[in-house]
Design an enzyme around this catalytic site. Sequence first.
Site, PDB file in Angstrom:
ATOM      1  N   SER A 152      11.426  36.071 -71.514  1.00 45.47           N
ATOM      2  CA  SER A 152      11.633  37.305 -72.280  1.00 45.47           C
ATOM      3  C   SER A 152      12.115  36.941 -73.671  1.00 45.47           C
ATOM      4  O   SER A 152      12.927  36.021 -73.833  1.00 45.47           O
ATOM      5  CB  SER A 152      12.683  38.181 -71.592  1.00 45.47           C
ATOM      6  OG  SER A 152      13.032  39.259 -72.451  1.00 45.47           O
ATOM      7  N   TYR A 179      20.729  39.626 -67.459  1.00 43.64           N
ATOM      8  CA  TYR A 179      19.278  39.443 -67.562  1.00 43.64           C
ATOM      9  C   TYR A 179      18.924  38.489 -68.693  1.00 43.64           C
ATOM     10  O   TYR A 179      18.159  37.537 -68.521  1.00 43.64           O
ATOM     11  CB  TYR A 179      18.612  40.798 -67.787  1.00 43.64           C
ATOM     12  CG  TYR A 179      17.117  40.718 -67.980  1.00 43.64           C
ATOM     13  CD1 TYR A 179      16.280  40.514 -66.892  1.00 43.64           C
ATOM     14  CD2 TYR A 179      16.551  40.852 -69.249  1.00 43.64           C
ATOM     15  CE1 TYR A 179      14.902  40.446 -67.062  1.00 43.64           C
ATOM     16  CE2 TYR A 179      15.174  40.782 -69.424  1.00 43.64           C
ATOM     17  CZ  TYR A 179      14.359  40.580 -68.329  1.00 43.64           C
ATOM     18  OH  TYR A 179      13.000  40.502 -68.492  1.00 43.64           O
TER      19      TYR A 179
HETATM   20  P1  NAP Z   1       7.993  44.857 -62.358  1.00 43.70           P
HETATM   21  O1  NAP Z   1       6.868  45.793 -62.417  1.00 43.70           O
HETATM   22  O2  NAP Z   1       9.265  45.294 -61.720  1.00 43.70           O
HETATM   23  O3  NAP Z   1       7.489  43.517 -61.669  1.00 43.70           O
HETATM   24  C1  NAP Z   1       8.392  42.576 -61.153  1.00 43.70           C
HETATM   25  C2  NAP Z   1       7.740  41.955 -59.949  1.00 43.70           C
HETATM   26  O4  NAP Z   1       8.635  40.933 -59.444  1.00 43.70           O
HETATM   27  C3  NAP Z   1       7.524  42.955 -58.814  1.00 43.70           C
HETATM   28  O5  NAP Z   1       6.318  42.687 -58.196  1.00 43.70           O
HETATM   29  C4  NAP Z   1       8.697  42.651 -57.874  1.00 43.70           C
HETATM   30  O6  NAP Z   1       8.438  42.959 -56.530  1.00 43.70           O
HETATM   31  C5  NAP Z   1       8.752  41.140 -58.069  1.00 43.70           C
HETATM   32  N1  NAP Z   1       9.972  40.553 -57.524  1.00 43.70           N
HETATM   33  C6  NAP Z   1      11.257  40.874 -57.770  1.00 43.70           C
HETATM   34  N2  NAP Z   1      12.081  40.095 -57.032  1.00 43.70           N
HETATM   35  C7  NAP Z   1      11.279  39.270 -56.315  1.00 43.70           C
HETATM   36  C8  NAP Z   1      11.516  38.262 -55.371  1.00 43.70           C
HETATM   37  N3  NAP Z   1      12.751  37.923 -54.980  1.00 43.70           N
HETATM   38  N4  NAP Z   1      10.460  37.599 -54.844  1.00 43.70           N
HETATM   39  C9  NAP Z   1       9.208  37.928 -55.203  1.00 43.70           C
HETATM   40  N5  NAP Z   1       8.909  38.892 -56.070  1.00 43.70           N
HETATM   41  C10 NAP Z   1       9.946  39.564 -56.620  1.00 43.70           C
HETATM   42  O7  NAP Z   1       8.429  44.382 -63.813  1.00 43.70           O
HETATM   43  P2  NAP Z   1       7.634  43.548 -64.947  1.00 43.70           P
HETATM   44  O8  NAP Z   1       8.169  44.050 -66.236  1.00 43.70           O
HETATM   45  O9  NAP Z   1       6.174  43.534 -64.716  1.00 43.70           O
HETATM   46  O10 NAP Z   1       8.250  42.096 -64.721  1.00 43.70           O
HETATM   47  C11 NAP Z   1       7.450  40.923 -64.686  1.00 43.70           C
HETATM   48  C12 NAP Z   1       8.146  39.827 -65.483  1.00 43.70           C
HETATM   49  O11 NAP Z   1       8.149  40.189 -66.876  1.00 43.70           O
HETATM   50  C13 NAP Z   1       9.617  39.627 -65.106  1.00 43.70           C
HETATM   51  O12 NAP Z   1       9.914  38.249 -65.048  1.00 43.70           O
HETATM   52  C14 NAP Z   1      10.364  40.279 -66.264  1.00 43.70           C
HETATM   53  O13 NAP Z   1      11.642  39.747 -66.439  1.00 43.70           O
HETATM   54  C15 NAP Z   1       9.425  39.954 -67.415  1.00 43.70           C
HETATM   55  N6  NAP Z   1       9.615  40.765 -68.618  1.00 43.70           N
HETATM   56  C16 NAP Z   1       9.377  42.109 -68.600  1.00 43.70           C
HETATM   57  C17 NAP Z   1       9.560  42.849 -69.773  1.00 43.70           C
HETATM   58  C18 NAP Z   1       9.323  44.342 -69.817  1.00 43.70           C
HETATM   59  O14 NAP Z   1       9.616  44.957 -70.860  1.00 43.70           O
HETATM   60  N7  NAP Z   1       8.796  44.946 -68.760  1.00 43.70           N
HETATM   61  C19 NAP Z   1       9.981  42.224 -70.954  1.00 43.70           C
HETATM   62  C20 NAP Z   1      10.229  40.872 -70.931  1.00 43.70           C
HETATM   63  C21 NAP Z   1      10.021  40.149 -69.761  1.00 43.70           C
HETATM   64  P3  NAP Z   1       8.853  44.391 -55.881  1.00 43.70           P
HETATM   65  O15 NAP Z   1       7.744  45.343 -56.256  1.00 43.70           O
HETATM   66  O16 NAP Z   1       8.914  44.101 -54.421  1.00 43.70           O
HETATM   67  O17 NAP Z   1      10.177  44.778 -56.476  1.00 43.70           O
END
Ligand code: NAP
Length: 257
Positions: A152, A179
Site C-alpha cells: 500500500s 495497517y
Molecule cells: P478485499 O476486497 O477485502 O480483499 C481482501 C481479500 O483478502 C479478501 O478476499 C479476504 O477474504 C482476503 N483475506 C483476508 N484475510 C485472509 C486470510 N487470513 N487468508 C486468506 N485470505 C484472506 O480488499 P482489497 O482492497 O481488494 O484488498 C486486497 C489487497 O489490497 C490487500 O492486501 C490490501 O491491503 C491492499 N490494498 C487495498 C487498498 C484499497 O484502497 N482497497 C489500498 C492499498 C492496498 P474474505 O473475503 O474471506 O474476507
Amino acid sequence: MTDPIDEQAQSLPEGESPFGTTGVALVTGANSGIGFDIARLLIEHGITVWVGARDPEKGASAAARLGAGAKSVQLDVTDDASVAQAAQQIGDLDILVNNAGVNPGGADIEGTTLEQLRLAYETNVFGVVTVTQAFIPALRRSAHPRIVNVSSGTGSLEWASGPNPQFDWERVRGGGLAYRSSKTAVNAVTLFTAQALGDDFKVNALAPGLRRTNLIPGMTAGGDPAEAATGAVRLALLPDGGPTGALWSWDGTRAPW
Ligand code: NAP
C-alpha cells in the site's frame, strides 16, 4: 548477483509475457476486490489461476464466475496447515500474488490496540512470509518465477513524510498505525526476499491506490479495483530482464519505500 535494485528503472518495461499461455499463478484473497480482478486479468493473459480463498464457498463461487482458467483452493494465510495443504495441492507455480490483506482499524499511536496491530501483522506480514516460504520450492522450478506483494502507498515512509500522489497524508498523518506499518513491513519483506532469491526471481511490491473494495466495511471512496489489478499483472508478467526488489504504483511508475 547483480544489484537487484535498478536505480535507473523508474517505470515498468513494456514487454511480452514470458509465459505464453502456459503459466500458473496463485492469487491469495482472490474471492473479492483487487485480488479477484488480478485473477480475471491473468486469465485473460492465458494464465491458469488458483483462486486462493479462506472460505472455500467464496473461493468456489469466485472461480465459477471467473470461468475456464480458474481453479479454487482453500487458503487461509494465517493458518500454516492450510498453506501447506494448498502448496501440496497446487504443485507447480510460476506466479505468486500475495494479495490477501486486512485493515483492522485503529487510529494513531494512542488510538490503536496491540490486538489491532497483531491482526494486521498476522495476515499482512506473517501471512505473506508463510505463503512465500511454502511456495519458494515450486517457484524455483519455474523458468520465470514471479512474486507480487500487494502492499500500500500508505506504508511508504517517504510518501508518509513528504509529497504523496496517492494519499492525503497530511490528513491521516500518524493515523492508521496498525495497517500502514504492516504494509511498511511488507515493503521490507519484499526487498529482502528479492535480495535473497536473486535476479532470476522478480519480487516486487504494488501500491494499488485507494480502491472501492471490502477492505474497510462501508468504504465508498476509491477507484475501480480493476485499475489497480493492471499494475499487479504487469509485475506478475515481467520479462526476464525486468526489475526486482522495488515498490511500484498501480500505473507502473516507481514508488518510494
Ligand atoms: P478485499 O476486497 O477485502 O480483499 C481482501 C481479500 O483478502 C479478501 O478476499 C479476504 O477474504 C482476503 N483475506 C483476508 N484475510 C485472509 C486470510 N487470513 N487468508 C486468506 N485470505 C484472506 O480488499 P482489497 O482492497 O481488494 O484488498 C486486497 C489487497 O489490497 C490487500 O492486501 C490490501 O491491503 C491492499 N490494498 C487495498 C487498498 C484499497 O484502497 N482497497 C489500498 C492499498 C492496498 P474474505 O473475503 O474471506 O474476507
